[in-house]
Write a protein that holds these residues in place. Structure first.
Motif, PDB file in Angstrom:
ATOM      1  N   GLN A   1     -85.604 -20.483 -94.321  1.00  0.00           N
ATOM      2  CA  GLN A   1     -86.092 -19.829 -93.114  1.00  0.00           C
ATOM      3  C   GLN A   1     -85.988 -20.796 -91.936  1.00  0.00           C
ATOM      4  N   LYS A   2     -85.942 -20.234 -90.747  1.00  0.00           N
ATOM      5  CA  LYS A   2     -85.866 -21.054 -89.547  1.00  0.00           C
ATOM      6  C   LYS A   2     -87.264 -21.299 -88.987  1.00  0.00           C
ATOM      7  N   THR A   3     -87.499 -22.530 -88.535  1.00  0.00           N
ATOM      8  CA  THR A   3     -88.780 -22.863 -87.918  1.00  0.00           C
ATOM      9  C   THR A   3     -88.569 -24.055 -86.990  1.00  0.00           C
ATOM     10  N   VAL A   4     -89.671 -24.640 -86.545  1.00  0.00           N
ATOM     11  CA  VAL A   4     -89.613 -25.834 -85.704  1.00  0.00           C
ATOM     12  C   VAL A   4     -90.588 -26.861 -86.248  1.00  0.00           C
ATOM     13  N   ASN A   5     -90.383 -28.118 -85.874  1.00  0.00           N
ATOM     14  CA  ASN A   5     -91.328 -29.150 -86.275  1.00  0.00           C
ATOM     15  C   ASN A   5     -92.138 -29.614 -85.065  1.00  0.00           C
ATOM     16  N   LYS A   6     -93.055 -30.522 -85.300  1.00  0.00           N
ATOM     17  CA  LYS A   6     -93.940 -30.986 -84.231  1.00  0.00           C
ATOM     18  C   LYS A   6     -93.203 -31.780 -83.162  1.00  0.00           C
ATOM     19  N   SER A   7     -92.007 -32.224 -83.492  1.00  0.00           N
ATOM     20  CA  SER A   7     -91.197 -32.960 -82.514  1.00  0.00           C
ATOM     21  C   SER A   7     -90.403 -32.029 -81.611  1.00  0.00           C
ATOM     22  N   GLY A   8     -90.565 -30.726 -81.832  1.00  0.00           N
ATOM     23  CA  GLY A   8     -89.873 -29.749 -80.997  1.00  0.00           C
ATOM     24  C   GLY A   8     -88.435 -29.514 -81.386  1.00  0.00           C
ATOM     25  N   GLU A   9     -88.095 -29.769 -82.647  1.00  0.00           N
ATOM     26  CA  GLU A   9     -86.730 -29.586 -83.118  1.00  0.00           C
ATOM     27  C   GLU A   9     -86.608 -28.314 -83.954  1.00  0.00           C
ATOM     28  N   ASN A  10     -85.506 -27.627 -83.828  1.00  0.00           N
ATOM     29  CA  ASN A  10     -85.223 -26.480 -84.688  1.00  0.00           C
ATOM     30  C   ASN A  10     -84.786 -26.993 -86.056  1.00  0.00           C
ATOM     31  N   ILE A  11     -85.396 -26.476 -87.106  1.00  0.00           N
ATOM     32  CA  ILE A  11     -85.066 -26.919 -88.461  1.00  0.00           C
ATOM     33  C   ILE A  11     -85.027 -25.732 -89.417  1.00  0.00           C
ATOM     34  N   ASP A  12     -84.470 -25.942 -90.590  1.00  0.00           N
ATOM     35  CA  ASP A  12     -84.526 -24.978 -91.688  1.00  0.00           C
ATOM     36  C   ASP A  12     -85.586 -25.454 -92.674  1.00  0.00           C
ATOM     37  N   ILE A  13     -86.234 -24.498 -93.345  1.00  0.00           N
ATOM     38  CA  ILE A  13     -87.297 -24.849 -94.287  1.00  0.00           C
ATOM     39  C   ILE A  13     -87.160 -24.049 -95.563  1.00  0.00           C
ATOM     40  N   ASN A  14     -87.392 -24.693 -96.701  1.00  0.00           N
ATOM     41  CA  ASN A  14     -87.507 -24.038 -98.006  1.00  0.00           C
ATOM     42  C   ASN A  14     -88.881 -24.397 -98.560  1.00  0.00           C
ATOM     43  N   ILE A  15     -89.756 -23.419 -98.652  1.00  0.00           N
ATOM     44  CA  ILE A  15     -91.143 -23.679 -99.037  1.00  0.00           C
ATOM     45  C   ILE A  15     -91.243 -23.876-100.547  1.00  0.00           C
ATOM     46  N   LYS A  16     -91.846 -24.992-100.926  1.00  0.00           N
ATOM     47  CA  LYS A  16     -92.064 -25.299-102.332  1.00  0.00           C
ATOM     48  C   LYS A  16     -93.516 -25.035-102.698  1.00  0.00           C
ATOM     49  N   GLY A  17     -93.828 -25.159-103.985  1.00  0.00           N
ATOM     50  CA  GLY A  17     -95.200 -24.961-104.431  1.00  0.00           C
ATOM     51  C   GLY A  17     -95.346 -23.713-105.273  1.00  0.00           C
ATOM     52  N   ARG A  18     -96.599 -23.386-105.599  1.00  0.00           N
ATOM     53  CA  ARG A  18     -96.891 -22.248-106.477  1.00  0.00           C
ATOM     54  C   ARG A  18     -97.514 -21.127-105.642  1.00  0.00           C
ATOM     55  N   HIS A  19     -96.749 -20.058-105.445  1.00  0.00           N
ATOM     56  CA  HIS A  19     -97.192 -18.994-104.553  1.00  0.00           C
ATOM     57  C   HIS A  19     -97.076 -17.629-105.220  1.00  0.00           C
ATOM     58  N   ASP A  20     -97.917 -16.697-104.792  1.00  0.00           N
ATOM     59  CA  ASP A  20     -97.846 -15.324-105.301  1.00  0.00           C
ATOM     60  C   ASP A  20     -96.593 -14.638-104.762  1.00  0.00           C
ATOM     61  N   PRO A  21     -95.774 -14.032-105.607  1.00  0.00           N
ATOM     62  CA  PRO A  21     -94.650 -13.242-105.089  1.00  0.00           C
ATOM     63  C   PRO A  21     -95.127 -11.954-104.422  1.00  0.00           C
ATOM     64  N   MET A  22     -96.381 -11.605-104.685  1.00  0.00           N
ATOM     65  CA  MET A  22     -97.027 -10.486-103.986  1.00  0.00           C
ATOM     66  C   MET A  22     -98.531 -10.758-103.949  1.00  0.00           C
ATOM     67  N   ILE A  23     -99.162 -10.336-102.869  1.00  0.00           N
ATOM     68  CA  ILE A  23    -100.596 -10.565-102.691  1.00  0.00           C
ATOM     69  C   ILE A  23    -101.410  -9.368-103.152  1.00  0.00           C
ATOM     70  N   VAL A  24    -100.789  -8.199-103.162  1.00  0.00           N
ATOM     71  CA  VAL A  24    -101.518  -6.933-103.334  1.00  0.00           C
ATOM     72  C   VAL A  24    -102.467  -6.902-104.539  1.00  0.00           C
ATOM     73  N   PRO A  25    -102.013  -7.169-105.780  1.00  0.00           N
ATOM     74  CA  PRO A  25    -102.931  -7.004-106.917  1.00  0.00           C
ATOM     75  C   PRO A  25    -104.200  -7.844-106.826  1.00  0.00           C
ATOM     76  N   ARG A  26    -104.069  -9.108-106.440  1.00  0.00           N
ATOM     77  CA  ARG A  26    -105.252  -9.967-106.360  1.00  0.00           C
ATOM     78  C   ARG A  26    -106.126  -9.633-105.149  1.00  0.00           C
ATOM     79  N   ALA A  27    -105.553  -8.952-104.156  1.00  0.00           N
ATOM     80  CA  ALA A  27    -106.325  -8.596-102.963  1.00  0.00           C
ATOM     81  C   ALA A  27    -107.162  -7.338-103.168  1.00  0.00           C
ATOM     82  N   VAL A  28    -106.917  -6.600-104.250  1.00  0.00           N
ATOM     83  CA  VAL A  28    -107.664  -5.355-104.494  1.00  0.00           C
ATOM     84  C   VAL A  28    -109.166  -5.622-104.524  1.00  0.00           C
ATOM     85  N   VAL A  29    -109.590  -6.616-105.302  1.00  0.00           N
ATOM     86  CA  VAL A  29    -111.022  -6.907-105.412  1.00  0.00           C
ATOM     87  C   VAL A  29    -111.572  -7.533-104.132  1.00  0.00           C
TER      88      VAL A  29
END
Length: 365
Positions: free
Chosen positions: A307-335
């Protein structure tokens, strides 16, 4: 930081960060004498904890709750109830690469501009783990509602464009599939689409529907404290929610007065409505019929695609987010939706106790 407290009489304050030592909630205004155990609260938290299926983050958290105050010999004491859940499986290093840039779809940019600082480890207070406190408080609110003969039912109505068939609605099915859908066939279809999106390193959104049964007439205030306004605020305060509708919601824009109005009739000596386009609320007050609320949940913003974003230095950069994330929020958001609705209803019920002088006189006689 302001804005971590919700409610007027039945009041909650959530605290903690995604990668801090713990998260929790303080509930003030809970009456004494309610039977309450850790199991009552844990059953709610188990519905939102991570690692339930391959469709949720694999962060290994049991989310075991501990009661610090407000309970004695299995009953509430009327004093503030403090609940805590300790974080056990933080991988803060997963977020080191995004410490100097802003993730698309997250609160990184706005948080940084507002406070001049942000906790980039999982989003800090902006993380979905903040909802632990809401759900723990919602378990207590639901106990209070049960004492009054009021129940709340929430489920996934639609995921990735796959909607349930109301003809196949089975409330017992909700907890039997990872989608939390009351339609087994729709759940299987939604799983198939979700798997496809996961393979594409993408995510999906959906709609959560919440129904309230047994609500008495006249709960809610007619001006700034309307029941529908407060329910909308409560549910919109959940980080992933981008829209709320009650009853027919946005469909009323295409309707007409003759079809949208709910008629009245006498049935066994009681006034009831002949339809429920209003979703159980008229003029900001409950009308005695089933309350129906829906929340639109956005796709998880943390995806592995570039994805495209910017950094704190004001530069345009590409980003690939790492880590453990939900592929969907819906089921856990029900409760989470269910909990915020329950908390709002309890607060409105307590406020209503002073609506008529006769009620006050009867109470203090």
């Amino acid at each position: 930081m302001a804005g971590s407290t919700y409610g007027n009489i039945f009041k909650i304050t959530t605290w903690g960060e995604s990668h801090g030592k713990a998260l929790g909630v303080v509930i003030d205004g809970c009456p004494a004498g309610i039977s309450l155990s850790i199991e009552d609260i844990q059953s709610f938290l188990n519905r939102r904890k991570p690692g339930q299926s391959k469709y949720t983050t694999q962060r290994n958290e049991a989310d075991q709750v501990d009661i610090l105050s407000g309970i004695f010999e299995g009953k509430t004491t009327g004093t503030p109830i403090s609940l805590v859940v300790y974080n056990k499986d933080q991988h803060s290093a997963d977020y080191s690469e995004i410490s100097q840039c802003y993730r698309p779809g997250h609160a990184d940019y706005t948080f940084d501009k507002k406070y001049g600082f942000r906790d980039y480890r999982g989003g800090g207070r902006s993380s979905g783990r903040e909802t632990i406190g809401r759900v723990a408080a919602g378990a207590i609110a639901s106990k209070i509602l049960k004492e009054l003969g009021i129940s709340v039912l929430s489920y996934s109505k639609e995921i990735a464009g796959i909607a349930i068939d109301n003809e196949k609605f089975n409330a017992n099915e909700i907890l039997n599939n990872p989608m939390y859908m009351p339609d087994a066939d729709a759940a299987k279809q939604a799983e198939s689409v979700a798997q496809q999106k996961m393979a594409e390193m993408d995510s999906v959104g959906g709609i959560i529907e919440c129904k309230v049964f047994g609500m008495p007439v006249g709960i809610g205030e007619p001006v700034f404290e309307k029941l529908d306004a407060n329910l909308s605020k409560a549910v919109m305060s959940i980080g992933s929610v981008k829209g709320v509708e009650i009853g027919d919601g946005f469909a009323v824009a295409k309707s007409s007065g003759s079809t949208d109005n709910d008629g009245f009739e006498i049935n066994n000596g009681e006034i009831i409505k002949t339809s429920n386009h209003a979703g159980g609320i008229l003029g900001g007050m409950s009308d005695g019929s089933e309350i129906i609320l829906r929340a639109a949940i956005k796709p998880t913003p943390s995806i592995a695609q570039t994805q495209k974003t910017v950094n704190k230095s004001g530069e345009n950069i590409d980003i690939n987010i790492k880590g453990r994330h939900d592929p969907m929020i819906v089921p856990r958001a029900v409760v989470v939706v269910e909990s915020m609705v329950a908390i709002t209803l309890v607060d409105a019920l307590f406020t209503n106790m002073s609506s008529q002088m006769d009620k006050i006189i009867d109470f203090y006689k």
